[in-house]
Design a protein around this motif. Structure first.
Motif, short mmCIF file in Angstrom:
data_model
loop_
_atom_site.label_atom_id
_atom_site.label_comp_id
_atom_site.label_asym_id
_atom_site.label_seq_id
_atom_site.Cartn_x
_atom_site.Cartn_y
_atom_site.Cartn_z
N MET A 229 0.85 -1.17 0.00
CA MET A 229 0.00 0.00 0.00
C MET A 229 0.89 1.24 0.00
SD MET A 229 -2.97 1.09 2.70
CE MET A 229 -4.07 -0.18 2.16
N GLU A 230 0.59 2.14 -0.87
CA GLU A 230 1.38 3.36 -0.98
C GLU A 230 0.97 4.36 0.09
OE1 GLU A 230 1.30 5.05 -4.84
OE2 GLU A 230 1.51 3.12 -5.82
N PHE A 231 1.86 5.31 0.36
CA PHE A 231 1.58 6.33 1.37
C PHE A 231 0.36 7.16 1.00
CE2 PHE A 231 2.08 10.69 2.92
CZ PHE A 231 2.04 10.45 4.28
N GLY A 232 0.23 7.50 -0.28
CA GLY A 232 -0.90 8.31 -0.73
C GLY A 232 -2.23 7.64 -0.50
N SER A 233 -2.32 6.35 -0.78
CA SER A 233 -3.58 5.64 -0.58
C SER A 233 -3.87 5.45 0.90
CB SER A 233 -3.56 4.30 -1.31
OG SER A 233 -2.54 3.48 -0.81
N LEU A 234 -2.84 5.23 1.71
CA LEU A 234 -3.04 5.12 3.15
C LEU A 234 -3.51 6.45 3.72
CD1 LEU A 234 -2.75 3.47 5.75
CD2 LEU A 234 -0.40 4.25 5.88
N PHE A 235 -2.91 7.53 3.28
CA PHE A 235 -3.30 8.86 3.74
C PHE A 235 -4.75 9.16 3.33
CE2 PHE A 235 -3.40 13.53 3.27
CZ PHE A 235 -3.12 13.87 4.59
N ALA A 236 -5.12 8.83 2.10
CA ALA A 236 -6.49 9.04 1.63
C ALA A 236 -7.47 8.22 2.44
CB ALA A 236 -6.59 8.71 0.15
N MET A 237 -7.12 6.98 2.75
CA MET A 237 -7.99 6.13 3.55
C MET A 237 -8.20 6.72 4.95
SD MET A 237 -7.68 2.06 4.41
CE MET A 237 -6.17 2.21 5.33
N LEU A 238 -7.15 7.27 5.54
CA LEU A 238 -7.27 7.89 6.86
C LEU A 238 -8.13 9.15 6.80
CD1 LEU A 238 -3.65 7.50 8.26
CD2 LEU A 238 -5.68 6.20 8.89
N ILE A 239 -7.97 9.94 5.76
CA ILE A 239 -8.78 11.15 5.61
C ILE A 239 -10.25 10.79 5.42
CG2 ILE A 239 -9.24 13.16 4.12
CD1 ILE A 239 -6.78 13.46 5.90
N VAL A 240 -10.53 9.84 4.53
CA VAL A 240 -11.90 9.40 4.30
C VAL A 240 -12.49 8.81 5.58
CG1 VAL A 240 -13.34 7.71 3.08
CG2 VAL A 240 -11.68 9.07 1.82
N GLY A 241 -11.71 8.00 6.28
CA GLY A 241 -12.18 7.40 7.53
C GLY A 241 -12.47 8.43 8.59
N ALA A 242 -11.60 9.42 8.74
CA ALA A 242 -11.81 10.47 9.73
C ALA A 242 -13.04 11.30 9.40
CB ALA A 242 -10.58 11.37 9.82
N LEU A 243 -13.18 11.66 8.14
CA LEU A 243 -14.33 12.46 7.71
C LEU A 243 -15.63 11.67 7.88
CD1 LEU A 243 -15.25 15.14 6.56
CD2 LEU A 243 -14.81 14.25 4.29
N ALA A 244 -15.62 10.42 7.48
CA ALA A 244 -16.82 9.57 7.60
C ALA A 244 -17.16 9.33 9.07
CB ALA A 244 -16.60 8.25 6.89
N GLY A 245 -16.15 9.12 9.90
CA GLY A 245 -16.41 8.93 11.33
C GLY A 245 -16.98 10.17 11.97
N TRP A 246 -16.44 11.35 11.60
CA TRP A 246 -16.94 12.61 12.13
C TRP A 246 -18.38 12.85 11.69
CZ3 TRP A 246 -18.28 17.19 9.51
CH2 TRP A 246 -18.55 18.26 10.33
N LEU A 247 -18.65 12.63 10.40
CA LEU A 247 -20.01 12.81 9.88
C LEU A 247 -20.99 11.85 10.56
CD1 LEU A 247 -19.40 13.28 6.05
CD2 LEU A 247 -20.35 14.95 7.63
N SER A 248 -20.57 10.62 10.74
CA SER A 248 -21.47 9.65 11.37
C SER A 248 -21.72 10.01 12.83
CB SER A 248 -20.93 8.23 11.25
OG SER A 248 -19.71 8.11 11.95
N GLY A 249 -20.71 10.55 13.51
CA GLY A 249 -20.90 11.02 14.88
C GLY A 249 -21.90 12.15 14.95
N LYS A 250 -21.88 13.06 13.96
CA LYS A 250 -22.85 14.16 13.89
C LYS A 250 -24.24 13.64 13.55
CE LYS A 250 -20.06 17.52 14.70
NZ LYS A 250 -20.10 18.20 15.98
N ILE A 251 -24.32 12.69 12.63
CA ILE A 251 -25.61 12.14 12.24
C ILE A 251 -26.25 11.38 13.40
CG2 ILE A 251 -26.73 10.42 10.74
CD1 ILE A 251 -24.68 11.25 8.58
N MET A 252 -25.43 10.65 14.14
CA MET A 252 -25.94 9.84 15.24
C MET A 252 -25.97 10.62 16.55
SD MET A 252 -26.83 7.03 13.89
CE MET A 252 -27.01 5.88 15.23
N LYS A 253 -25.90 11.93 16.51
CA LYS A 253 -26.04 12.83 17.66
C LYS A 253 -25.04 12.57 18.77
CE LYS A 253 -30.60 13.84 16.52
NZ LYS A 253 -31.20 14.97 16.14
N GLY A 254 -23.78 12.83 18.46
CA GLY A 254 -22.75 12.80 19.50
C GLY A 254 -22.20 11.45 19.87
N ARG A 255 -22.34 10.47 19.05
CA ARG A 255 -21.80 9.15 19.38
C ARG A 255 -20.41 8.94 18.81
NH1 ARG A 255 -26.85 4.97 18.76
NH2 ARG A 255 -28.26 6.11 20.11
N GLY A 256 -19.70 10.02 18.54
CA GLY A 256 -18.34 9.92 18.02
C GLY A 256 -17.37 9.47 19.11
#
Length: 84
Positions: free
Chosen positions: A1-28
């Motif tokens: 796995m290249e650094f760029g794809s790992l970095f992108a996966m972390l960014i997508v994961g962080a953004l998706a986790g943050w959004l899901s925490g907001k959608i689920m009302k503070g369960r982050g």
């Protein structure tokens, strides 16, 4: 796995986790927890969407949407387990 794809996966994961925490009302779970929830959520959605015959497409926005839906499902299931 290249650094760029790992970095992108972390960014997508962080953004998706943050959004899901907001959608689920503070369960982050904080930044690291949100990254983990987002990555696991993407994996969960990767199993659920094809079984339902639903395809999102490719690209960054589709990846974030895909991971967010999976993370919301994951947070919902975690909430059910915590209650039980």
């Amino acid at each position: 796995m290249e650094f760029g794809s790992l970095f992108a996966m972390l960014i997508v994961g962080a953004l998706a986790g943050w959004l899901s925490g907001k959608i689920m009302k503070g369960r982050g779970f904080g930044l690291l927890g949100n990254i983990i929830v987002g990555i696991v959520g993407a994996f969960v959605a990767g199993m659920i969407f094809p079984a339902l015959g639903f395809a999102v497409g490719g690209g960054f926005i589709a990846s974030v949407f895909h991971a967010t839906v999976g993370a919301v499902v994951l947070l919902f299931l975690i909430g059910l387990v915590k209650r039980g």
